[in-house]
Write an enzyme that holds these catalytic residues in place. Structure first.
Site, PDB file in Angstrom:
ATOM      1  CE1 TYR A  93      -3.480   2.725   0.535  1.00 43.72           C
ATOM      2  CE2 TYR A  93      -2.300   3.272   2.546  1.00 43.72           C
ATOM      3  CZ  TYR A  93      -3.264   3.575   1.606  1.00 43.72           C
ATOM      4  OH  TYR A  93      -3.998   4.735   1.734  1.00 43.72           O
ATOM      5  CE  LYS A 119      -2.840   6.597  -1.550  1.00 46.02           C
ATOM      6  NZ  LYS A 119      -4.061   6.951  -2.321  1.00 46.02           N
TER       7      LYS A 119
END
Length: 332
Positions: free
Chosen positions: A138, A142
Site C-alpha cells: 500500500y 501510494k
C-alpha cells in the site's frame, strides 16, 4: 466551478462530494457502486459509473471539469502487489493523463502518511521524511502514485497532494468498526504500554483541507501536505472513548508487543497457506500501528494552505458513534 470527485462511493470521496455540493460546486462523481452515490445524485451530483482502470472512461470523466479531487484507490495492508499497483498507480496514471488531455486546470490527489511508516515510533513527521524503502504494498504504490501526480506538474497541471492520518467521522468503515467487532467478542487487547500517541483527522477538517487545496494560490502548488487534527492523543484513550459511547466494556487487557507480533506473524503465515489467502484477523503491521507513536507535523498545511483544524477528535468520534448506532443494527 465544475469538479470531478473520484472514489465518491467511498467514505472520504463521498463525504467531500457532499461538502462540495453544499459549497455550491457543480459536482461530477465517479464510483463503482451506484447505490453508494444515490445520496449525492439526489443532491444534484452527476454520476458516471465505471472503473478508472479504463483510460477512456477517465478521459470522459474529465471532459468539461476545471479540477479533479482524486480519492479513488486501493486500501488495506493485505493482498497482492499487482492489485495495489492497479488500484493506486495505474488508476492515478489514467486520471493524470485524462487531466492533461482534457486541459483540466488542477488535480488534488488524496495520498497517505502510510508512506512514512517503518514499524518504529515517530513524532512530528515532516513531509520530506520519506523512507528509502516502504513497509508494504500500500505504502509503495501510494508513493508511486504521488510521483505520477507531481510529474504532471511539469506539463502545466496544477497539482497538490494531501496525506491525512486516521480519518474518522460518520461513514468511517476502516478504523473503528473492526475494533468494535473484536471487543464485542472479547478479543481486543492493548498492545504494548498503551501510551502511544497518534494523530487523527476529523472528516470535517479534511473537507476544509481539500477545499483549501482546490482554491489555493500558485505558491501552494507542487507540494505534499500532512493533514491531521494537530492534537495527538494516546490511541487507546480514543479507542476506549468509542467503547464507552457504544456501551461496550473498556479495553483493559494488555499484551506485550513481542508476543502480539509473533502471534500475528503465525496468523499471516496460516492465511498465506489457506486456499484463497484470506485476510488475517491479526497482522504484524496492525500490531505495529496499534503500539507505536505516529504523529505528523502539519506546519506546511497551516502556513501554505491556511489550514486550521476546527473540529476536535472527540466531536468526530461522537459523529462516528451516532452514525454507527444507526448502521450496526442493519448489518446484523
Amino acid at each position: 466551478m465544475r469538479i470531478l470527485v473520484t472514489g465518491a462511493s467511498g467514505f472520504i470521496g463521498g463525504r467531500f462530494a457532499r461538502f462540495a455540493l453544499e459549497q455550491g460546486f457543480d459536482v461530477r462523481v465517479n464510483g463503482r457502486r451506484a447505490e453508494g452515490v444515490e445520496h449525492l445524485v439526489r443532491r444534484g451530483a452527476q454520476f458516471v459509473q465505471g472503473d478508472l482502470t479504463d483510460p477512456e472512461l477517465a478521459r470522459r470523466l474529465c471532459q468539461g471539469v476545471a479540477a479533479v479531487v482524486h480519492c479513488a484507490g486501493a486500501v488495506g495492508n493485505w493482498g497482492r502487489y499487482q492489485d495495489f499497483h492497479q488500484g493506486n498507480v495505474v488508476v492515478t496514471e489514467n486520471v493524470v493523463e485524462a487531466c492533461l488531455k482534457e486541459q483540466v486546470r488542477r488535480l488534488v490527489h488524496l495520498s497517505s502518511p502510510s508512506i512514512y511508516f517503518d514499524g518504529r515510533s515517530h513524532l512530528g513527521i515532516k513531509e520530506d521524511q520519506v523512507p528509502k524503502r516502504f513497509h508494504d504494498h500500500y505504502a509503495t504504490t501510494k508513493y508511486l502514485a504521488e510521483q505520477k501526480v507531481f510529474g504532471a506538474g511539469e506539463f502545466g497541471l496544477e497539482v497538490i497532494a494531501l496525506r491525512p492520518r486516521f480519518v474518522t467521522g460518520a461513514g468511517d468503515m476502516s478504523i473503528f468498526p473492526r475494533l468494535l467487532q473484536m471487543q464485542g467478542k472479547g478479543r481486543l487487547a492493548i498492545i504494548g504500554n498503551g501510551l502511544n500517541k497518534v494523530d487523527f483527522t476529523s472528516m470535517q477538517n479534511l473537507n476544509e483541507a481539500l477545499l483549501s487545496a482546490l482554491l489555493a494560490g500558485e505558491g501552494a502548488l507542487g507540494k505534499a501536505y500532512n493533514i491531521s487534527n494537530g492534537t495527538p492523543v494516546p490511541l487507546w484513550d480514543a479507542v476506549n472513548y468509542v467503547m464507552r459511547q457504544m456501551e461496550l466494556p473498556q479495553v483493559t487487557r494488555y499484551r506485550s508487543f513481542g508476543l502480539a507480533y509473533c502471534v500475528a506473524a503465525l496468523n499471516e503465515g496460516a492465511c498465506l497457506l489457506w486456499p484463497g489467502r484470506p485476510q488475517p484477523t491479526l497482522s504484524r503491521l496492525g500490531m505495529q500501528v496499534m503500539s507505536k507513536d505516529f504523529t505528523l507535523d502539519i506546519s506546511r498545511a497551516r502556513y501554505t494552505l491556511d489550514y486550521e483544524p476546527k473540529v476536535s477528535l472527540w466531536s468526530a468520534l461522537d459523529e462516528f458513534c451516532a452514525w454507527w448506532k444507526v448502521q450496526a443494527p442493519a448489518k446484523k
